[in-house]
Design an enzyme around this catalytic site. Structure first.
Site, mmCIF file in Angstrom:
data_model
loop_
_atom_site.group_PDB
_atom_site.id
_atom_site.type_symbol
_atom_site.label_atom_id
_atom_site.label_comp_id
_atom_site.label_asym_id
_atom_site.label_seq_id
_atom_site.Cartn_x
_atom_site.Cartn_y
_atom_site.Cartn_z
ATOM 1 N N ASP A 143 34.330 -17.768 137.526
ATOM 2 C CA ASP A 143 35.287 -18.535 136.722
ATOM 3 C C ASP A 143 34.570 -19.012 135.441
ATOM 4 O OD1 ASP A 143 37.844 -19.777 136.378
ATOM 5 O OD2 ASP A 143 36.907 -21.693 136.851
ATOM 6 N N ARG A 178 31.324 -37.745 133.844
ATOM 7 C CA ARG A 178 31.857 -39.108 133.959
ATOM 8 C C ARG A 178 30.833 -40.140 134.406
ATOM 9 N NH1 ARG A 178 35.400 -35.546 135.979
ATOM 10 N NH2 ARG A 178 34.527 -35.734 138.065
ATOM 11 N N GLU A 238 30.773 -19.767 136.792
ATOM 12 C CA GLU A 238 30.978 -20.495 138.047
ATOM 13 C C GLU A 238 31.005 -19.478 139.177
ATOM 14 O OE1 GLU A 238 32.969 -24.749 136.910
ATOM 15 O OE2 GLU A 238 34.344 -23.247 137.672
ATOM 16 N N TYR A 278 37.897 -26.793 144.045
ATOM 17 C CA TYR A 278 36.777 -27.637 143.618
ATOM 18 C C TYR A 278 36.155 -28.169 144.891
ATOM 19 C CZ TYR A 278 35.089 -31.424 140.445
ATOM 20 O OH TYR A 278 34.368 -32.303 139.672
ATOM 21 N N THR A 303 38.328 -14.605 133.857
ATOM 22 C CA THR A 303 37.883 -14.855 135.224
ATOM 23 C C THR A 303 37.596 -13.483 135.805
ATOM 24 O OG1 THR A 303 39.345 -16.775 135.391
ATOM 25 C CG2 THR A 303 38.512 -15.855 137.456
ATOM 26 N N TYR A 312 40.034 -31.744 128.568
ATOM 27 C CA TYR A 312 40.468 -31.718 129.970
ATOM 28 C C TYR A 312 41.122 -33.000 130.476
ATOM 29 C CZ TYR A 312 36.917 -34.506 132.418
ATOM 30 O OH TYR A 312 36.164 -35.526 132.900
ATOM 31 N N GLN A 366 36.002 -27.598 127.300
ATOM 32 C CA GLN A 366 36.492 -28.337 128.478
ATOM 33 C C GLN A 366 36.339 -29.850 128.318
ATOM 34 O OE1 GLN A 366 34.543 -26.992 132.072
ATOM 35 N NE2 GLN A 366 35.638 -28.400 133.412
ATOM 36 N N GLU A 387 31.921 -18.277 142.569
ATOM 37 C CA GLU A 387 32.965 -18.636 143.539
ATOM 38 C C GLU A 387 33.303 -17.433 144.415
ATOM 39 O OE1 GLU A 387 36.396 -20.687 142.078
ATOM 40 O OE2 GLU A 387 35.359 -21.553 140.362
ATOM 41 N N LYS A 409 39.028 -22.416 130.447
ATOM 42 C CA LYS A 409 38.951 -21.537 131.610
ATOM 43 C C LYS A 409 39.856 -20.318 131.452
ATOM 44 C CE LYS A 409 36.913 -24.610 134.560
ATOM 45 N NZ LYS A 409 35.839 -24.327 135.539
ATOM 46 N N ASP A 454 42.596 -22.476 141.176
ATOM 47 C CA ASP A 454 41.167 -22.684 141.347
ATOM 48 C C ASP A 454 40.931 -24.048 141.997
ATOM 49 O OD1 ASP A 454 38.524 -21.910 141.169
ATOM 50 O OD2 ASP A 454 38.238 -22.846 139.215
ATOM 51 N N ARG A 470 32.135 -25.122 128.464
ATOM 52 C CA ARG A 470 31.938 -26.536 128.816
ATOM 53 C C ARG A 470 32.263 -27.487 127.670
ATOM 54 N NH1 ARG A 470 32.398 -26.011 134.093
ATOM 55 N NH2 ARG A 470 30.758 -24.722 134.988
ATOM 56 N N THR A 484 33.362 -23.767 142.575
ATOM 57 C CA THR A 484 31.970 -23.373 142.396
ATOM 58 C C THR A 484 31.165 -23.708 143.644
ATOM 59 O OG1 THR A 484 32.217 -23.882 140.082
ATOM 60 C CG2 THR A 484 29.982 -23.611 140.885
ATOM 61 N N HIS A 501 28.544 -29.492 143.997
ATOM 62 C CA HIS A 501 29.027 -29.168 142.649
ATOM 63 C C HIS A 501 29.892 -30.292 142.091
ATOM 64 C CE1 HIS A 501 30.636 -26.891 139.264
ATOM 65 N NE2 HIS A 501 31.838 -27.250 139.666
ATOM 66 N N GLU A 541 25.153 -27.377 135.965
ATOM 67 C CA GLU A 541 24.409 -28.126 136.982
ATOM 68 C C GLU A 541 22.921 -27.809 136.917
ATOM 69 O OE1 GLU A 541 27.343 -26.582 140.102
ATOM 70 O OE2 GLU A 541 26.130 -28.090 141.145
#
Lengths: 400, 400
Positions: free
Chosen positions: A223, A134, A189, A120, A247, A234, A230, A191, A243, A118, A227, A334, A125, A348
């Protein structure tokens, strides 16, 4: 004027499966063995029966319950079979084909997923999610505009559209330490998934041009993401159980041949790429995408907002000499436009739950039990559209 | 007194493959088709020939070029075949067995690796590497003592001992921006690999006790790592191309039956684990491990320094409902004791190159072209040892 099929349902302007599309899938009828087929209008052409009847020759691979063996035959075979299907299904085609009504068929996972990676690759996104995980200072990783960041996902939990998704359990962080709990922040997600159609050897690197030739086709891909699981798990090695529970992919693989007229530039670059990632021609596609919660469309975007194409992702993937194999699935990452109603994830859209959306008169921050998430996608031609079919899943309560 | 075999070479006290071991592998002789075998002393018992001769019955699976189909037959079959092999190869065994000299055989990858997951379960290693990548403040991730942190690795680049390793190319960070370069900080990671021997279904969770029963056996594993590629690529989604170019495993799978007498407690816990990770009995093994560069042993450690067992890792892996499959390979994570000469990676041993080690009169910070890395491991019984065979690879120059 766009080409037509003798199958009338394929000629409606909003039909997802006109003769220009011819996507491959695996189907069964009334408990029969799964076999390969191609979607045309409201029907499926039984490719296994076509081989038995001598109408088509793919070395018997269409009798298999997955497309990997057909795909492994290579690009020349893909082109030859597409030409033959166009002939058989065209206006002057064969009226005596083994066709099945789509509504009578059960659709299966079209490929045995060899490995799942996967990426990014939507800058919107990556930035939006980066802010939430972060903060704005460290939102977009420093290498993001230089390489397609990716991670290995879990192939065993890739499922076909229509498969229920069980809300996962996992470790969640609390002020009193971690607890074992059902996920409370279940997300989607939106995708695209690229299907790798050729093998490469250990130590070989694949150029972007070669990578393009190696991609058999595309599916829609959700996907599903937990959250809260995660956020706690992560760092530093990436998403894992957040994840791994499901899927979902659409059952029909739309080939690169069908998508060729819809090539598109992607997002504007902010710096030059290193030579191994540079493309000679646009590598993305103009594919209209949307997703809905319980049938209500919450966002619309386009595959061409992405910063990296799947060919660039595949070239990068093999950069270290990592072998790629037929049936490898590459998630695009995503797909989000810059606006709230263009985002491919609730994380988001709601800013991690701060700003709920209204769905059928109810607030939603994340996905609730009983909710169904559906992705849709099509490329719009002149008088026809190349559709992807359904990519949906209903969420069932956790097994505590 | 320890049990003996009629094959004398198996009875030497330092023989890796006594009758107590009986590890499974895949071999070929002089270009013959690869088939399954078991190591005994300096020979290999041809299990495919044993089936043909009616000496053993494993449903014909031993004629296959991988052990997956045999393993899938389940624990009762594993036990029955082990009993039969102990009988055939014991002191009063069958002198007319189809045996091959180990030195005449080529050894192959013993399993088709379904998916590969790598963990991070040595506290010394996690702390030491954390200091180097993120500084002492953020060295040990907050969740580390609560869950076995893992990530999905790449199955397609798992190779058998003896396969050359090509130094990878990749993106490296410089003050003037990223460059495309050969890796300059090539490293090893000394690990054990657990082979999953049963399937679980989507949505199922595996308890630690069930997970123990699902593990078929163990191999040595070198998770080759490109530290400079890793440092630039790994945030926020984890290592990708830095680990994708090669993972070497030993050719013989040592079964949990052979390791049973060597069960061992692991590292002391600093907090209680959540119930789903608690073990009823020690889940690690007392296995002496070492690694050598060009034949010179640079570090010795033991598998029982680890904080999480493979059963705990497997239970966590399925925590979200992720299906596990026969042939899944679980890397233990780098195995490091607290001292410099107990570290399982050069990154730790040299503190990212600051303090080189001397090897054959030369300084080494990282692995150079032409270097060979060899892992060794054995459990020491009373008068016998359970060895793992070779796990080595020679590094070839990058293909620029």
């Amino acid at each position: 004027m766009a080409a037509k099929s003798w199958i009338e349902s394929a000629n409606a302007p909003d039909c997802e499966f006109p003769i220009q599309n011819l996507p491959y899938g695996v189907f069964s009828v009334a408990g029969d063995a799964p076999r390969c087929g191609v979607a045309i209008g409201d029907r499926i052409l039984d490719l296994a029966a076509c081989e038995t009847n001598g109408l088509i020759d793919a070395g018997g691979t269409f009798a298999n319950p997955q497309l990997n063996d057909f795909i492994a035959l290579g690009r020349e075979t893909w082109a030859r079979i597409r030409d033959r299907l166009t002939e058989l299904l065209g206006e002057d085609g064969n009226r005596d084909l083994p066709l099945v009504a789509m509504q009578d068929a059960r659709l299966h996972l079209p490929i045995r997923v060899t490995e799942y990676t996967d990426f990014y690759a939507s800058r919107n996104h990556a930035f939006n999610v980066g802010v939430l995980f972060r903060g704005p200072e460290n939102a977009l990783p420093a290498q993001w505009t230089h390489m397609p960041i990716g991670y290995n996902g879990r192939a065993s939990s890739v499922v076909v559209s229509g498969t229920d998704v069980i809300r996962p359990m996992g470790q969640l962080k609390t002020d009193d330490g971690p607890i074992w709990s059902e996920c409370k922040r279940l997300d989607l997600e939106l995708e695209m998934g690229a299907i790798v159609g050729a093998n490469s050897r250990l130590g070989d690197r694949i150029s972007v041009a070669e990578a393009e030739e190696m991609i058999f086709g595309y599916v829609l891909l959700n996907d599903w993401s937990a959250r809260d699981i995660q956020a706690w798990e992560y760092q530093p090695l990436g998403p894992f159980q957040a994840k791994a529970f499901a899927t979902t992919i659409s059952p029909w693989i739309v080939t690169t041949a069908a998508l060729a007229p819809f090539r598109s530039e992607g997002a504007e670059r902010v710096n030059d790429l290193l030579p191994y990632l540079q493309e000679d021609r646009p590598g993305l596609y103009d594919i209209n995408l949307s997703w809905a919660l319980n049938g209500e469309v919450l966002a619309r975007t386009n595959y061409n907002v992405m910063y990296y194409s799947s060919a660039q992702q595949l070239a990068h993937h093999s950069g270290s000499g990592c072998p790629m194999r037929v049936g490898d699935l590459l998630g695009s990452g995503t797909i989000s436009g810059p606006e709230r109603d263009q985002t491919g994830a609730l994380l988001e859209m709601t800013e991690a739950g701060k700003h709920p959306v209204m769905v059928g008169g109810e607030e939603r921050r994340f996905i609730q039990d009983g909710d169904t998430i559906s992705l849709s996608g099509h490329a719009q031609g002149d008088g026809y559209r190349i559709g992807f079919g359904p990519c949906e899943g209903k969420v069932l309560p956790a097994r505590s």
